[in-house]
Write a protein that holds these residues in place. Structure first.
Motif, PDB file in Angstrom:
ATOM      1  N   ILE A  75      13.772   5.441  -6.855  1.00 16.08           N
ATOM      2  CA  ILE A  75      14.228   4.654  -8.077  1.00 16.08           C
ATOM      3  C   ILE A  75      15.105   5.512  -8.848  1.00 16.08           C
ATOM      4  CG2 ILE A  75      13.308   3.739 -10.384  1.00 16.08           C
ATOM      5  CD1 ILE A  75      10.853   2.879  -9.036  1.00 16.08           C
ATOM      6  N   ASP A  76      14.937   6.789  -8.789  1.00 15.28           N
ATOM      7  CA  ASP A  76      15.830   7.734  -9.431  1.00 15.28           C
ATOM      8  C   ASP A  76      17.276   7.598  -8.721  1.00 15.28           C
ATOM      9  OD1 ASP A  76      13.932   8.550 -11.369  1.00 15.28           O
ATOM     10  OD2 ASP A  76      13.470  10.656 -10.237  1.00 15.28           O
ATOM     11  N   ALA A  77      17.163   7.505  -7.414  1.00 12.90           N
ATOM     12  CA  ALA A  77      18.378   7.532  -6.496  1.00 12.90           C
ATOM     13  C   ALA A  77      19.120   6.182  -6.797  1.00 12.90           C
ATOM     14  CB  ALA A  77      18.082   7.658  -4.985  1.00 12.90           C
ATOM     15  N   LEU A 110      26.337  -3.140  -1.134  1.00 13.32           N
ATOM     16  CA  LEU A 110      25.072  -2.821  -0.515  1.00 13.32           C
ATOM     17  C   LEU A 110      25.011  -1.533   0.159  1.00 13.32           C
ATOM     18  CD1 LEU A 110      22.495  -4.084   1.097  1.00 13.32           C
ATOM     19  CD2 LEU A 110      24.039  -4.923   2.799  1.00 13.32           C
ATOM     20  N   TRP A 111      23.792  -1.023   0.054  1.00 10.53           N
ATOM     21  CA  TRP A 111      23.408   0.473   0.551  1.00 10.53           C
ATOM     22  C   TRP A 111      22.091   0.486   1.248  1.00 10.53           C
ATOM     23  CZ3 TRP A 111      25.083  -0.574  -4.402  1.00 10.53           C
ATOM     24  CH2 TRP A 111      26.313   0.027  -4.932  1.00 10.53           C
ATOM     25  N   ARG A 112      22.159   1.541   2.090  1.00  9.95           N
ATOM     26  CA  ARG A 112      20.970   1.817   2.933  1.00  9.95           C
ATOM     27  C   ARG A 112      20.738   3.266   3.080  1.00  9.95           C
ATOM     28  NH1 ARG A 112      18.557   3.409   7.455  1.00  9.95           N
ATOM     29  NH2 ARG A 112      17.178   2.078   8.593  1.00  9.95           N
ATOM     30  N   GLU A 147      12.232   7.953   5.593  1.00  9.32           N
ATOM     31  CA  GLU A 147      11.767   9.108   5.439  1.00  9.32           C
ATOM     32  C   GLU A 147      12.421  10.007   4.656  1.00  9.32           C
ATOM     33  OE1 GLU A 147      12.575   7.765   8.837  1.00  9.32           O
ATOM     34  OE2 GLU A 147      10.583   6.766   8.716  1.00  9.32           O
ATOM     35  N   GLY A 148      11.732  11.270   4.205  1.00  7.43           N
ATOM     36  CA  GLY A 148      12.536  12.140   3.200  1.00  7.43           C
ATOM     37  C   GLY A 148      13.011  11.648   1.966  1.00  7.43           C
ATOM     38  N   GLU A 149      13.852  12.361   1.391  1.00  7.76           N
ATOM     39  CA  GLU A 149      14.522  12.055   0.161  1.00  7.76           C
ATOM     40  C   GLU A 149      15.439  11.042   0.353  1.00  7.76           C
ATOM     41  OE1 GLU A 149      14.042  13.233  -3.212  1.00  7.76           O
ATOM     42  OE2 GLU A 149      12.387  13.879  -2.194  1.00  7.76           O
ATOM     43  N   PRO A 150      15.464  10.068  -0.237  1.00  2.00           N
ATOM     44  CA  PRO A 150      16.548   8.919  -0.309  1.00  2.00           C
ATOM     45  C   PRO A 150      17.982   9.312  -0.305  1.00  2.00           C
ATOM     46  CG  PRO A 150      14.912   8.341  -1.968  1.00  2.00           C
ATOM     47  CD  PRO A 150      14.606   9.631  -1.770  1.00  2.00           C
ATOM     48  N   LYS A 151      18.753   8.889   0.631  1.00  2.00           N
ATOM     49  CA  LYS A 151      20.132   9.281   0.884  1.00  2.00           C
ATOM     50  C   LYS A 151      20.970   8.073   1.122  1.00  2.00           C
ATOM     51  CE  LYS A 151      19.659  14.111   1.901  1.00  2.00           C
ATOM     52  NZ  LYS A 151      19.001  14.963   3.148  1.00  2.00           N
ATOM     53  N   ALA A 183       0.735  -1.226   0.109  1.00  2.00           N
ATOM     54  CA  ALA A 183      -0.054  -0.093   0.283  1.00  2.00           C
ATOM     55  C   ALA A 183       0.752   1.349   0.140  1.00  2.00           C
ATOM     56  CB  ALA A 183      -0.797   0.079   1.220  1.00  2.00           C
ATOM     57  N   GLN A 184       2.311   1.195   0.216  1.00  2.00           N
ATOM     58  CA  GLN A 184       3.117   2.247   0.296  1.00  2.00           C
ATOM     59  C   GLN A 184       4.181   1.904  -0.838  1.00  2.00           C
ATOM     60  OE1 GLN A 184       3.162   4.978   2.338  1.00  2.00           O
ATOM     61  NE2 GLN A 184       1.213   4.363   2.981  1.00  2.00           N
ATOM     62  N   PRO A 185       3.837   1.940  -2.185  1.00  2.00           N
ATOM     63  CA  PRO A 185       4.678   1.578  -3.010  1.00  2.00           C
ATOM     64  C   PRO A 185       6.223   2.472  -2.983  1.00  2.00           C
ATOM     65  CG  PRO A 185       3.152   2.765  -4.032  1.00  2.00           C
ATOM     66  CD  PRO A 185       2.512   2.547  -2.593  1.00  2.00           C
ATOM     67  N   VAL A 186       7.100   1.929  -3.550  1.00  2.00           N
ATOM     68  CA  VAL A 186       8.490   2.810  -3.754  1.00  2.00           C
ATOM     69  C   VAL A 186       8.306   3.800  -4.616  1.00  2.00           C
ATOM     70  CG1 VAL A 186      10.702   2.473  -4.811  1.00  2.00           C
ATOM     71  CG2 VAL A 186      10.016   0.525  -3.589  1.00  2.00           C
ATOM     72  N   THR A 187       8.642   5.056  -4.022  1.00  2.00           N
ATOM     73  CA  THR A 187       8.722   6.400  -4.888  1.00  2.00           C
ATOM     74  C   THR A 187       9.742   6.203  -6.072  1.00  2.00           C
ATOM     75  OG1 THR A 187      10.401   7.343  -3.632  1.00  2.00           O
ATOM     76  CG2 THR A 187       8.046   7.430  -2.613  1.00  2.00           C
TER      77      THR A 187
END
Length: 156
Positions: free
Chosen positions: A47-49, A98-100, A104-108, A39-43
């Motif tokens: 995907i751009d990040a 691997l990254w994390r 919340e907020g813009e993906p970093k 119900a909370q799909p990937v933004t």
């Protein structure tokens, strides 16, 4: 009763699907997505990040004895966004980065703890990619056959 065992997570299937092909230097990467909460799909921002990180990893890939193909997993889990990037080397060997990022907020995305490899859900896609590699590239078929073998929409 072992309280540590009682505190472990319960397995609940998660939505998974192939998203797109992404360039990584001289290689093509199959990007698949896992979502803990469908119900909370990937933004689109996530995907751009991910596209940018995969593109930036092209130099690291090019410095290896790569076979021009690999796969990535963007996993929107319960506590963070995870990006796993693998590419195939000679001898049936898969690499691993691997990254994390916080949810919340813009993906970093930042490099994750080096001892981490994958969670039980990500291993479902890794197993799919392993089988696809064995049944195509390791069976004498062209890499293009591997790249067309994509994770079907379902659960892991």
């Amino acid at each position: 009763m072992d309280t540590a065992a009682a505190d472990t997570s319960t397995y609940i299937p998660r939505a998974a699907r192939f998203a797109e092909l992404v360039a990584c230097g001289p290689a093509t990467i199959k990007l698949s997505i896992i979502e803990a909460d469908a119900a909370q799909p990937v933004t689109g921002a996530a995907i751009d990040a991910v596209r940018a990180i995969i593109a930036q990893a092209g130099g690291r890939l090019a410095a290896t004895r790569h076979l021009n193909a690999g796969f990535a997993i963007l996993h929107q889990g319960e506590e963070g966004l995870w990006l796993l990037l693998h590419w195939w080397l000679e001898g049936g060997i898969a690499t691993h980065l691997l990254w994390r990022s916080d949810l919340e907020g813009e993906p970093k995305f930042a490099p994750a703890e080096p001892l981490l490899m994958a969670c039980v859900w990500e291993l479902g896609i890794i197993d799919f990619e392993r089988r696809a590699w064995m049944e195509t590239a390791m069976s004498g078929k062209p890499i293009s056959d591997y790249l067309t073998r994509t994770m079907p929409r379902g659960t892991v």
